[in-house]
Design a protein around this motif. Structure first.
Motif, PDB file in Angstrom:
ATOM      1  N   THR A 162     -11.197  -4.361   3.587  1.00  0.00           N
ATOM      2  CA  THR A 162     -11.539  -3.105   4.263  1.00  0.00           C
ATOM      3  C   THR A 162     -13.039  -3.127   4.430  1.00  0.00           C
ATOM      4  N   TYR A 217       0.975   5.015   0.867  1.00  0.00           N
ATOM      5  CA  TYR A 217       0.343   6.098   1.619  1.00  0.00           C
ATOM      6  C   TYR A 217       0.804   7.476   1.166  1.00  0.00           C
ATOM      7  N   LEU A 265      -1.343  10.534   0.220  1.00  0.00           N
ATOM      8  CA  LEU A 265      -2.429  10.991   1.070  1.00  0.00           C
ATOM      9  C   LEU A 265      -2.023  12.219   1.878  1.00  0.00           C
ATOM     10  N   TYR A 298       0.281  12.500   5.293  1.00  0.00           N
ATOM     11  CA  TYR A 298       1.253  11.406   5.357  1.00  0.00           C
ATOM     12  C   TYR A 298       2.581  11.878   5.936  1.00  0.00           C
ATOM     13  N   THR A 320      -8.463   4.958   6.096  1.00  0.00           N
ATOM     14  CA  THR A 320      -8.911   6.348   6.128  1.00  0.00           C
ATOM     15  C   THR A 320      -9.541   6.780   4.803  1.00  0.00           C
ATOM     16  N   GLU A 321      -9.206   6.106   3.712  1.00  0.00           N
ATOM     17  CA  GLU A 321      -9.780   6.467   2.416  1.00  0.00           C
ATOM     18  C   GLU A 321     -11.256   6.114   2.320  1.00  0.00           C
ATOM     19  N   TYR A 322     -11.694   5.142   3.098  1.00  0.00           N
ATOM     20  CA  TYR A 322     -13.084   4.679   3.046  1.00  0.00           C
ATOM     21  C   TYR A 322     -13.867   5.060   4.306  1.00  0.00           C
ATOM     22  N   ASP A 347      -1.671   6.478  10.521  1.00  0.00           N
ATOM     23  CA  ASP A 347      -3.095   6.652  10.209  1.00  0.00           C
ATOM     24  C   ASP A 347      -3.698   7.798  11.015  1.00  0.00           C
ATOM     25  N   GLU A 375       0.832  -1.195   0.000  1.00  0.00           N
ATOM     26  CA  GLU A 375       0.000   0.000   0.000  1.00  0.00           C
ATOM     27  C   GLU A 375       0.877   1.258   0.000  1.00  0.00           C
ATOM     28  N   GLU A 422      -7.816  15.149   7.731  1.00  0.00           N
ATOM     29  CA  GLU A 422      -9.212  15.151   7.288  1.00  0.00           C
ATOM     30  C   GLU A 422     -10.134  15.844   8.290  1.00  0.00           C
ATOM     31  N   LEU A 444      -5.884   0.928   3.335  1.00  0.00           N
ATOM     32  CA  LEU A 444      -5.925   2.379   3.530  1.00  0.00           C
ATOM     33  C   LEU A 444      -7.291   2.734   4.124  1.00  0.00           C
TER      34      LEU A 444
END
Length: 270
Positions: A264, A50, A53, A56, A70-72, A91, A48, A98, A68
């Motif tokens: 996820t 990161y 993002l 990061y 936090t993306e979802y 994370d 993955e 965000e 990942l």
């Protein structure tokens, strides 16, 4: 025979070692082998990226996630987020980007060296709304109805009592809150010699449970709207197997055709 307490202590020792040797091991495989003994080859589970993002921080990324989340996670400004097994803080820092200055991020970890590393990373950047707490995910040091969102990345599979974990996640979430977790699950059964192997257990592969059982624990904790947002196949390189298992066990493992997946998954507290 190892107890649940023994297994948790093993995981704590392995990941404390990873924190202490983080710079050395950053490009090694921390999930599926002994973090104190780096493999020359990295699992696909570790691939993955990161770096694209927002939020990061390279020195907080120890390379042991399997997704990942936090993306979802649907994070929004002002949210309170809890990260389970927060490690060096990667994370948490992405979540902070965000939720903004008006939000709050709480990382929970039971490894003192990991907590020290995460706190140093946060202090170095002057983050005042990111907090790292020492605690057991199966009994969180968090009041009821605290979080808007709970996230976790390749951690829950390491712990033996998944039923307790999801009940705790439900407890600390606000009504209408949700979780987004990346984790390792199975389709098929490992040979006993594989699951009894300490390095493979601490590396999150042998400790994973069947996908149906994992989702069942989420349902039993009363979550609704449970969705698998993403599935990724995990491949264990031969040299990692050879570093940790004898030839007979490897043959049994390959003959069993066990499917290993990173999923996820999200769920909502009604």
């Amino acid at each position: 025979m190892e107890t649940n307490k023994d297994k948790k202590e093993l995981v704590k020792q392995q990941y404390s070692q990873l924190a202490l040797n983080g710079d050395l091991l950053k490009s090694s495989c921390g999930c599926g082998t002994n973090p104190a003994k780096p493999s020359k080859k990295v699992f696909t589970i570790m691939s993955e990226d990161y770096s694209h993002l927002k939020g990061y921080e390279a020195d907080a990324d120890l390379g042991v996630g399997c997704g990942l989340p936090t993306e979802y996670a649907g994070l929004k400004e002002g949210y309170t987020v809890i990260d389970l097994g927060s490690g060096a803080g990667n994370d948490c820092f992405i979540a902070r980007a965000e939720v903004g200055e008006s939000g709050k991020v709480i990382g929970i970890d039971f490894s003192i060296p990991m907590l020290e590393k995460a706190r140093k990373n946060a202090a170095k950047r002057g983050y005042t709304n990111v907090e790292f707490k020492e605690g057991d995910i199966e009994e969180m040091p968090i009041p009821d109805n605290t979080a808007d969102v709970v996230v976790s990345n390749c951690v829950l599979n390491l712990l033996p009592e998944k039923n307790k974990i999801f009940k705790e996640i439900y407890r600390v979430l606000k009504s209408g809150g949700h979780f987004c977790i990346s984790d390792v699950v199975l389709n098929g059964v490992f040979p006993k010699e594989f699951t009894d192997n300490a390095s493979m257990y601490a590396g999150c592969i042998a400790s994973a449970i069947q996908k149906e059982d994992y989702l069942g624990e989420i349902e039993k904790a009363n979550f609704t709207d449970i969705k698998i947002e993403r599935t990724k196949t995990v491949v264990i390189p031969d040299e990692v197997l050879q570093e940790n298992l004898d030839e007979a066990t490897i043959i049994k493992y390959k003959a069993g055709n066990v499917g290993i997946y990173s999923i996820t998954v999200t769920g909502v507290k009604a």
